[in-house]
Design an enzyme around this catalytic site. Structure first.
Site: not given
Ligand code: GUN
Length: 296
Positions: A61, A105, A128
């Site tokens: 990311k 996360q 998100d």
């Molecule tokens: N962990 C797995 N997928 C995601 C996501 O799309 N966003 C976040 N914040 N954590 C994750």
């Protein structure tokens, strides 16, 4: 890429190429924002603990955020961090004008209240789409920020099928991250939507009714080719690490070898949903930065 199979062709939906195209467009938008508004969108990612898969996602990311010209801020906290300390960091990021998007996360360690943390992120900086305000908006007026994985799936479905109106969609998995928001998006696109889960009776027969089948259960190769209606479009959200023939391999929730022979179109793993999820995160960050600055 297309491969000839019996009477029809199976389209392999190239998520890697779609994500690259989306990032290209975002890089242009980001350059315009800088030139016209002196605005550089910033994304803060918070990682608690040292889960190896999460570390890989966070690294990817950060790299891609910088590649499209945005600012990336990474915050790593130990697995035993106090909930209060994490909430204080989120509060600081909420008030930081150079941060336009905040992603914590998931999953978080067990001693931390995940829902409290998710809802502590300002809904204007939520990238998100997990904040209750954005969940409510997705399920009512369709505004707000849309969760990245389902958004990426929807983009691939639309580019493969065009209008989705009237199609039967079956989603296997009812998570807050994928299953439920995917259902809301497909409903908005005028599909007839069913969410299947671990208590669903005769899952195989249900899957066979699907024109669109989305597998998001986290169980390697669970959906077999014999469960798929010939010509259906299959979106495989699973990313599972398995040991096979002495090697670690990434496989989806769909048994690709048998599914490819039946589906009209299918996303591969890797190279399908995964790259689109990150590209959509960048898209959401740009969207939030523009919204915060009143830019159309
Ligand atoms: N962990 C797995 N997928 C995601 C996501 O799309 N966003 C976040 N914040 N954590 C994750």
């Amino acid at each position: 890429m297309t491969t000839g199979v019996l009477a029809f062709m199976t389209t392999v939906i190239d998520g890697k190429a779609s994500a690259a195209k989306l990032r290209e467009g975002l890089a242009v938008t980001v350059a315009d924002l800088k030139r016209d508004h002196n605005l550089v969108p910033g994304l803060a990612v918070v990682l608690v603990g040292e889960d190896p898969a999460s570390q890989v996602y966070v690294r990817n990311k950060g790299r891609q955020t910088v590649e499209v010209g945005m600012q990336s801020f990474e915050h790593k906290l130990p697995a035993d961090v106090d909930e209060d300390e994490l909430l204080a960091l989120v509060e600081k990021l909420n008030g930081d004008d150079s941060v336009h998007g905040i992603l914590v996360q998931l999953p978080l360690p067990k001693h931390i209240n995940e829902s409290k943390v998710i809802n502590s992120v300002s809904h204007d900086k939520d990238v998100d789409g997990f904040h209750l305000v954005n969940v409510a908006r997705l399920n009512t007026d369709g505004g707000g920020v849309v969760p990245c994985t389902p958004l990426g799936c929807l983009m691939m479905l639309k580019s493969t099928l065009g209008d989705l109106s009237g199609l039967n969609a079956v989603i296997v998995g009812r998570s807050n991250i994928v299953g439920k928001p995917m259902a809301a998006l497909l409903l908005q696109a005028n599909c007839t939507v069913t969410i299947a889960h671990s208590r669903t009776r005769d899952l195989e027969a249900l899957c066979k009714t699907a024109d669109i089948l989305v597998a998001a259960v986290g169980r390697p190769k669970m959906v077999l080719g014999s469960w798929i209606k010939p010509g259906a479009t299959v979106i495989d959200v699973g990313i599972n690490r398995i040991e096979e023939e002495g090697k670690t391999r990434l496989v989806g929730d769909v048994d690709y070898a048998s599914a490819e022979a039946v589906a009209g179109a299918i996303t591969p793993v890797p190279g399908g949903v995964g790259p689109m999820t990150i590209a959509c995160l960048l898209h959401n960050t740009v969207q939030q930065a523009k919204r915060q600055h009143g830019i159309d």
